[in-house]
Design a protein around this motif. Structure first.
Motif, PDB file in Angstrom:
ATOM      1  N   ARG A  22     -28.684   7.717  16.960  1.00  0.00           N
ATOM      2  CA  ARG A  22     -28.020   7.571  18.261  1.00  0.00           C
ATOM      3  C   ARG A  22     -27.444   8.901  18.745  1.00  0.00           C
ATOM      4  N   ALA A  57     -30.320  10.540  20.228  1.00  0.00           N
ATOM      5  CA  ALA A  57     -30.654   9.893  21.495  1.00  0.00           C
ATOM      6  C   ALA A  57     -29.674  10.261  22.601  1.00  0.00           C
ATOM      7  N   LEU A  96     -26.681   8.643  22.694  1.00  0.00           N
ATOM      8  CA  LEU A  96     -25.834   7.467  22.881  1.00  0.00           C
ATOM      9  C   LEU A  96     -24.510   7.612  22.134  1.00  0.00           C
ATOM     10  N   PRO A 102     -28.740  11.159  28.020  1.00  0.00           N
ATOM     11  CA  PRO A 102     -29.823  10.565  27.222  1.00  0.00           C
ATOM     12  C   PRO A 102     -31.160  10.506  27.959  1.00  0.00           C
ATOM     13  N   GLY A 103     -31.107  10.148  29.236  1.00  0.00           N
ATOM     14  CA  GLY A 103     -32.339   9.989  30.003  1.00  0.00           C
ATOM     15  C   GLY A 103     -33.049  11.299  30.282  1.00  0.00           C
ATOM     16  N   LEU A 108     -36.687  11.664  25.550  1.00  0.00           N
ATOM     17  CA  LEU A 108     -36.861  10.771  24.406  1.00  0.00           C
ATOM     18  C   LEU A 108     -37.064   9.347  24.907  1.00  0.00           C
ATOM     19  N   ALA A 109     -37.645   8.504  24.064  1.00  0.00           N
ATOM     20  CA  ALA A 109     -37.679   7.077  24.357  1.00  0.00           C
ATOM     21  C   ALA A 109     -37.289   6.364  23.081  1.00  0.00           C
TER      22      ALA A 109
END
Lengths: 367, 275
Positions: A47, A50, A52, A72-73, A77-78
């Motif tokens: 996380r 990511a 998050l 994050p966006g 990354l996905a």
């Protein structure tokens, strides 16, 4: 092309340090698995990558660029979540479209991409179903589809198969491996299931209490565990351990005395270890051999017949249980008296601080 | 045997349930009945259950006061107060539910504690504030006060509903590139819609029935339906027929509205099946 680099990454919640300085390099196209017991910090680490979770200190580099403070966006990354986390109010098509729409992709292009991914994952018949109408496996596919369609630099998977039943888990494991080969994207995968780790990973990172215990290929971890924790964690059923006394060693091996007085000459080096030191001998259940008589004797307590193999649980004279994996046709029965043979070339030695002694020869598959 | 006990228990519980429901409903029923009686019938002892209905009370009520003016004010105040309260409470509840801090719990409890104070305790300051800002006897003034009184409960309810939405769904939105605002409006709100609708409905009902501030902060221009009822209660003694007619007229719209939306309300109260 995407590499991920963690440089002394740390995470502190209030006063408790969860991630205690992790450094790691992930190569382009590599499939890396974070594995460890519950609460070891593997999901937190994922996380943090990511975006998050905030990074308390250290650097996260993706393709050489520092990403600590990037949304994050925008990290490229996905992520596939354990609970799938599909948008329940959108159908499959819209679930996959959401990220593309936010990125401002034209509709025709979106449609083309989604249809292509739906074809790859055999989701075409369900494009206009809501997640609630799908089975667990189908939801999992949609979650993967939603990740793929964005064409990310790096895929993140957070225990994606743990909500599936055993049969489906096996099937999805194979599909994910095939998909990784096909897409060739860098992948970071978190699991507590060592079968997933062993079968899918190019590189496994074993974590415990926020610290990296060992990084290596699956077979490297299996044949050359760095310490008792990794030895116990990798392999199923887990490795057996015997207490022993170190007697002496040379360049070709080390000699130890087991509790029943028998000695073993294990091909590992032992620089700096004094004779008389208490050490631990480790051997995997599949390497122990059953003998009708001899040293290391005990009584069979439980027999688990799995068809192809049999697991024999032997209660040793000192009360310890040793598990022996043998072939399916073995005739041994409960309450029989047996002896165990420990082939020295398959034994591991661990110092009192838990670190493994270096093997004299590396296993050919784990060089 | 077990089945028999079960059946008898069920009948007992059913009778009890109906009993309580009828007991709760009786005042409304009696008000409705009385509104169709003449003033003499309304105060007769023993009370009459069967009588010749008359619309005279209604006729007189409509003659004496402008029902539509009061209704218009109530609608403006209730809808306005509810809309502003929801608009303020959604972001507040969102941040408390998904980005809690050390003080979130304390803040929530403090907000609720403002409801524990009797409104009359702040009557003078609020009256003076309204007077000094020229908001006395205006729909805006009453809507602001109603909105502020209900805001804590609305934040609490929304907070509870939002907590039911699994955090990974919002995180998935963030991974997909959604900003906080998009995450809230495009992912959270559609999921929590039943909860938001039932919260809004509750706020509407509370504002509709609110009497204390209506009576103290309005007189004629912005007076809502609660003031309309009150205007039939005092000056010349109690006229139960007219009072009941006025009350029936005042509660009818919200009762009908509540009845229509009860399905939504129940869905909101049993919200949680989003996984």
């Amino acid at each position: 092309m995407a590499t991920v680099e963690l440089k002394n990454l740390r995470k502190t919640y209030l006063t408790e340090e969860i991630i205690k300085g992790i450094s790691l390099s992930i190569e382009d196209r590599e499939f890396v698995v974070f594995v460890g017991p519950s609460g070891c910090g593997k999901s937190t680490l994922l996380r943090m990558i990511a975006g998050l979770e905030d990074i308390t200190s250290g650097d996260l580099l993706i393709d050489g660029q520092r990403m600590n403070d990037v949304e994050p966006g925008k990290r490229g990354l996905a992520m596939v979540f354990q609970s799938y986390a599909l948008y329940p109010h959108m159908d499959v098509y819209k679930n996959m479209e959401f990220g593309l729409k936010l990125a401002g992709m034209p509709e025709a292009e979106r449609r083309e991409k989604i249809e292509h991914v739906a074809h790859t994952l055999q989701l075409e018949p369900y494009l206009h179903h809501k997640p609630g109408q799908l089975s667990g496996g189908q939801r999992q596919r949609v979650a993967i589809g939603r990740a793929i369609v964005r064409n990310p630099k790096v895929f993140l998977f957070d225990e994606p198969l743990s909500n599936l039943d055993a049969a489906l888990r096996g099937q999805m494991r194979v599909e994910l491996s095939a998909l990784h080969r096909k897409l060739g994207a860098t992948t970071i995968y978190v699991t507590h299931d060592q079968v997933e780790a062993m079968t899918m990973a190019d590189k496994i990172v074993v974590l415990q209490k926020g610290v990296v215990e060992q990084i290596g290929s699956p077979l490297e971890l299996y044949h050359h565990p760095r310490n008792l924790f990794v030895a116990r964690f990798i392999g199923s059923p887990p490795m057996n351990f015997f207490p022993a006394i170190f007697q002496g060693g040379d360049a070709a091996g080390s000699s130890v005395q087991l509790r029943d007085g028998s000695t073993l000459y294990v091909p590992v080096t032992s620089p700096g270890i004094l004779p008389g030191t208490k050490v631990t001998v480790g051997i995997r259940p599949e390497h122990v051999e059953l003998a009708p008589s001899g040293p290391n004797s005990g009584t069979v307590e439980v027999i688990e017949r799995l068809g192809a193999i049999t697991l024999v649980h032997v209660r040793m004279s000192d009360g310890e249980i040793i598990v022996v994996q043998t072939d399916g046709a073995v005739l041994t029965d409960v309450d029989t008296h047996v002896s165990l043979t420990l082939p020295p070339q398959n034994c591991h030695l661990f110092a009192p601080d838990g670190l493994a002694f270096e093997a004299c020869r590396r296993h050919p598959l784990a060089a | 045997m077990a089945l028999k006990t079960k059946t008898s228990t069920r009948i007992g519980v059913t009778i009890l349930g109906w009993g309580i429901a009828l007991w709760l409903f009786f005042p409304i029923f009696w008000m409705f009945l009385t509104s169709f009686k003449s003033e003499v019938q309304a105060i007769s002892t023993p009370p009459k259950l069967f009588f010749m209905p008359t619309l005279s009370s209604y006729a007189e009520v409509f003659e004496r006061a402008s029902y539509w003016h009061f209704t218009f004010n109530t609608v403006i105040v209730s809808v306005g107060a509810t809309a502003i309260a929801i608009a303020l409470a959604v972001p507040a509840a969102y941040s408390m539910a998904f980005m809690p801090s050390k003080r979130t719990r304390g803040t929530l409890l403090w907000m609720l504690s403002t409801r524990m104070l009797p409104p009359v305790g702040v009557l003078v300051p609020i009256y003076l504030l309204a007077r000094n800002t020229h908001l006395l006897d205006t729909c805006t003034g009453l809507a602001i006060v109603d909105m502020l009184t209900n805001l804590p409960i609305i934040v609490w309810m929304l907070y509870t509903f939002f907590r039911e939405v699994p955090a990974p769904i919002l995180e998935a939105g963030r991974m997909d590139g959604a900003t906080r605002w998009q995450e809230m409006t495009m992912v959270l709100l559609p999921l929590a819609l039943p909860g938001i609708a039932s919260t809004a409905l509750l706020s509407l009902i509370l504002c509709w029935n609110e009497a204390f501030w209506s009576l103290n902060l309005t007189s004629s221009h912005a007076a809502p339906l609660t003031a309309f009822i009150a205007s039939f209660s005092s000056p010349e003694g109690l006229f139960f027929g007219k009072l009941s007619a006025a009350s029936t007229l005042a509660v009818a719209p919200i009762l009908v509205f509540g009845w229509i939306s009860q399905k939504q309300l129940v869905r909101g109260l049993t919200f949680g099946a989003v996984k």
